[in-house]
Design a protein around this motif. Sequence first.
Motif, short mmCIF file in Angstrom:
data_model
loop_
_atom_site.label_atom_id
_atom_site.label_comp_id
_atom_site.label_asym_id
_atom_site.label_seq_id
_atom_site.Cartn_x
_atom_site.Cartn_y
_atom_site.Cartn_z
N GLN A 163 10.17 -5.93 3.09
CA GLN A 163 10.02 -6.23 1.67
C GLN A 163 11.23 -5.76 0.87
O GLN A 163 11.82 -4.73 1.19
CB GLN A 163 8.77 -5.55 1.12
N ILE A 164 11.56 -6.53 -0.14
CA ILE A 164 12.72 -6.22 -0.99
C ILE A 164 12.34 -6.47 -2.44
O ILE A 164 11.74 -7.49 -2.77
CB ILE A 164 13.93 -7.11 -0.64
N VAL A 165 12.73 -5.56 -3.29
CA VAL A 165 12.69 -5.77 -4.73
C VAL A 165 14.13 -5.61 -5.20
O VAL A 165 14.71 -4.53 -5.08
CB VAL A 165 11.77 -4.75 -5.44
N ALA A 166 14.71 -6.68 -5.70
CA ALA A 166 16.11 -6.65 -6.13
C ALA A 166 16.20 -6.37 -7.63
O ALA A 166 15.41 -6.89 -8.41
CB ALA A 166 16.77 -7.99 -5.80
N HIS A 167 17.16 -5.54 -8.00
CA HIS A 167 17.42 -5.23 -9.40
C HIS A 167 18.88 -5.47 -9.71
O HIS A 167 19.73 -5.54 -8.81
CB HIS A 167 17.08 -3.76 -9.69
N ALA A 187 17.22 -10.82 -3.58
CA ALA A 187 16.07 -10.50 -2.72
C ALA A 187 16.17 -11.27 -1.41
O ALA A 187 15.41 -12.20 -1.14
CB ALA A 187 14.77 -10.80 -3.44
N GLU A 188 17.13 -10.90 -0.60
CA GLU A 188 17.37 -11.51 0.71
C GLU A 188 17.42 -10.38 1.72
O GLU A 188 17.40 -9.21 1.36
CB GLU A 188 18.68 -12.32 0.65
N ARG A 189 17.49 -10.72 2.97
CA ARG A 189 17.48 -9.74 4.06
C ARG A 189 18.49 -8.61 3.84
O ARG A 189 19.64 -8.84 3.47
CB ARG A 189 17.80 -10.48 5.36
N THR A 190 18.05 -7.38 4.10
CA THR A 190 18.91 -6.21 4.01
C THR A 190 18.75 -5.38 5.27
O THR A 190 17.63 -5.19 5.76
CB THR A 190 18.55 -5.35 2.78
#
Length: 97
Positions: free
Chosen positions: A43-47, A52-55
């Motif tokens: 899961q990702i929450v981008a700020h 919000a893609e693979r990390t």
Amino acid sequence: MSKGYWVVAYRSISDPAKTAAYGKLAVPVIEKAKGRFLTRGGQIVAHEAGVAERTVVVEFDSFEQAVATYESEDYQKALTVLADSAERDFRIVEGAG
């Protein structure tokens, strides 16, 4: 000696099959170098300017080992498979302390 980290934020993935083939080659190289995956997708929450893609975050025993693994012949072969199938922000960073 400070630990080293690969911090890889994917901006986009245009060919998931090539990205998966890259993973099959890259993971054994990383594990052979005693790299430890701290995160690999999920899961990702981008700020802010994040996407919000693979990390992926990989920890190595030293910064030098992280650099050497990236520069290794086997990892470079894996990168040729990845080719233009993904746009990534790839950084090798030195751990604090």
